[in-house]
Design an enzyme around this catalytic site. Structure first.
Site, mmCIF file in Angstrom:
data_model
loop_
_atom_site.group_PDB
_atom_site.id
_atom_site.type_symbol
_atom_site.label_atom_id
_atom_site.label_comp_id
_atom_site.label_asym_id
_atom_site.label_seq_id
_atom_site.Cartn_x
_atom_site.Cartn_y
_atom_site.Cartn_z
ATOM 1 N N GLU A 188 0.856 -1.189 0.000
ATOM 2 C CA GLU A 188 0.000 0.000 0.000
ATOM 3 C C GLU A 188 0.887 1.233 0.000
ATOM 4 O O GLU A 188 1.865 1.312 0.750
ATOM 5 C CB GLU A 188 -0.910 0.010 1.222
ATOM 6 C CG GLU A 188 -1.745 1.278 1.368
ATOM 7 C CD GLU A 188 -2.623 1.294 2.615
ATOM 8 O OE1 GLU A 188 -2.920 2.390 3.120
ATOM 9 O OE2 GLU A 188 -3.011 0.206 3.080
ATOM 10 N N GLU A 229 -2.704 11.388 2.835
ATOM 11 C CA GLU A 229 -3.866 11.266 3.692
ATOM 12 C C GLU A 229 -3.765 12.349 4.758
ATOM 13 O O GLU A 229 -2.677 12.855 5.051
ATOM 14 C CB GLU A 229 -3.996 9.868 4.309
ATOM 15 C CG GLU A 229 -2.791 9.351 5.019
ATOM 16 C CD GLU A 229 -2.971 7.902 5.456
ATOM 17 O OE1 GLU A 229 -4.094 7.372 5.411
ATOM 18 O OE2 GLU A 229 -1.955 7.296 5.845
#
Length: 369
Positions: free
Chosen positions: A255, A260
């Site tokens: 990932e 974010e």
């Protein structure tokens, strides 16, 4: 990859042979040349910007070969193959001359003309993009709405939302994609949540490249926006690529969190990496963060540059984090891109009681290789 292939009979090139008293049967025949432009395809017929060509030659009676690129020196090769990089930027026409020599020095030769594209940019070819110039639903040829929760009716990380494919939660208008988180009761497959949002996966997977997403982030506490990738071999339920591949779980798929933002700090953004060691299967993670002004009122470019050596994340021109890409990490196979807003959970945190809705606005998505 573009390939030019030409066979030449010795009779055509008798005048090219060296003079002398050698037996004419020693003259090479049937010169066959392949010229491959690296990265050439229907969309990029002159190559991928590397400026590199690969040339191979074969001929009867030949024991060595020689090549000349443009007006350079003759370069010998006993094996009959060579790679050459042109350095002049732009698309240019070059002459490539190939010789085949016999043991006694007799030869035939021929020249070829090729158009080759060279760029100084590391990632010069646009392979996927959405400028969001349409109105209404996101392009179904490019985006998959992931709505099926993988964890018994709930999403990971104690998130509080249901994802939907409704126009209330994701739509294109005025040149941008809007992903909207809304406070509302919504039931899916017997599970009722207090919030809805959207999670969009690209129907495009890629290995290595530069990702650019120009976006404004939601401003309210409790919102957790993300621009990230998963390995296309992940077996997560409801994942578009999971239906096609689905061979490993998380974190072995790898990932990459390009961007974010937590629900409690709207002045910083995070880049983070999660993976399973391919040798030990041990969970590993690392990352960094950077301060970004006006994330909700102004567009910023959130980017990643990924190759076989490293993965770098940026906000505008600021490097956020660099991860060395080594053989024990799952970052040498296809990944796909995800855009979403989660509500609450590990990085969303507490949601204010007066929260009603908030929007993640994306101006464009571009992937280069």
């Amino acid at each position: 990859m573009s390939i030019l292939n030409i066979s030449l009979l010795s009779l055509v090139f008798a005048l090219s042979c060296s003079s002398g008293d050698s037996d004419s049967t020693d003259v090479p025949t049937n010169l066959n040349v392949d010229i491959s432009i690296i990265g050439s395809n229907d969309n990029n017929p002159n190559g991928d910007g590397s400026g590199t060509v690969q040339v191979s030659a074969s001929a009867n009676n030949a024991v060595r070969y020689a090549f000349r690129f443009k007006n350079g020196d003759q370069i010998g090769s006993e094996m009959g193959s060579i790679e050459h990089t042109f350095t002049q930027n732009g698309t240019n026409t070059y002459n490539i001359t190939v010789w085949a020599y016999s043991r006694s020095g007799e030869f035939i030769n021929q020249s070829y003309s090729v158009d080759v594209y060279k760029s100084d940019e590391a990632f010069a070819t646009l392979v996927f993009s959405d400028e969001f110039d349409n109105e209404g639903r996101p392009d179904d040829q490019k985006w998959h709405h992931q709505v099926i929760p993988p964890n018994n009716g709930s999403w990971h990380n104690d998130e509080l939302q249901h994802y939907t494919d409704r126009p209330e939660n994701s739509f294109v208008s005025d040149g941008s994609l809007k992903i909207k988180a809304i406070k509302e009761q919504y039931s899916y497959n017997g599970s009722t949540k207090e919030y809805t949002s959207a999670r969009l996966n690209t129907k495009f997977a890629f290995t290595y490249g530069r990702v650019e997403v120009r976006a404004k982030l939601p401003s309210n506490a409790g919102t957790w926006p993300a621009i990230w990738t998963l390995g296309a071999n992940v077996n997560e339920t409801g994942n578009y690529f999971g239906y096609q591949y689905g061979s490993v779980g998380w974190p072995l798929c790898g990932e990459i969190d390009i961007m974010e933002q937590t629900g409690w700090d709207k002045s910083n953004t995070i880049s983070h990496f999660h993976w399973g060691d391919l040798n030990t299967e041990e969970y590993m993670d690392t990352g960094g963060e950077t301060t970004v002004a006006n994330t909700s009122s102004e567009y910023h470019i959130y980017a990643m540059e990924w190759d076989s050596e490293s993965i770098k994340t940026y906000v505008d021109d600021t490097l956020v984090f660099e991860l060395p890409n080594t053989n024990n990490k799952p970052y040498n196979h296809e990944h796909y891109l995800i855009l979403n807003i989660a509500i609450g959970g590990n990085l969303g945190g507490d949601v204010p009681s007066d929260f009603t809705e908030d929007t993640f606005e994306i101006d464009y998505v571009r992937i280069y290789q």
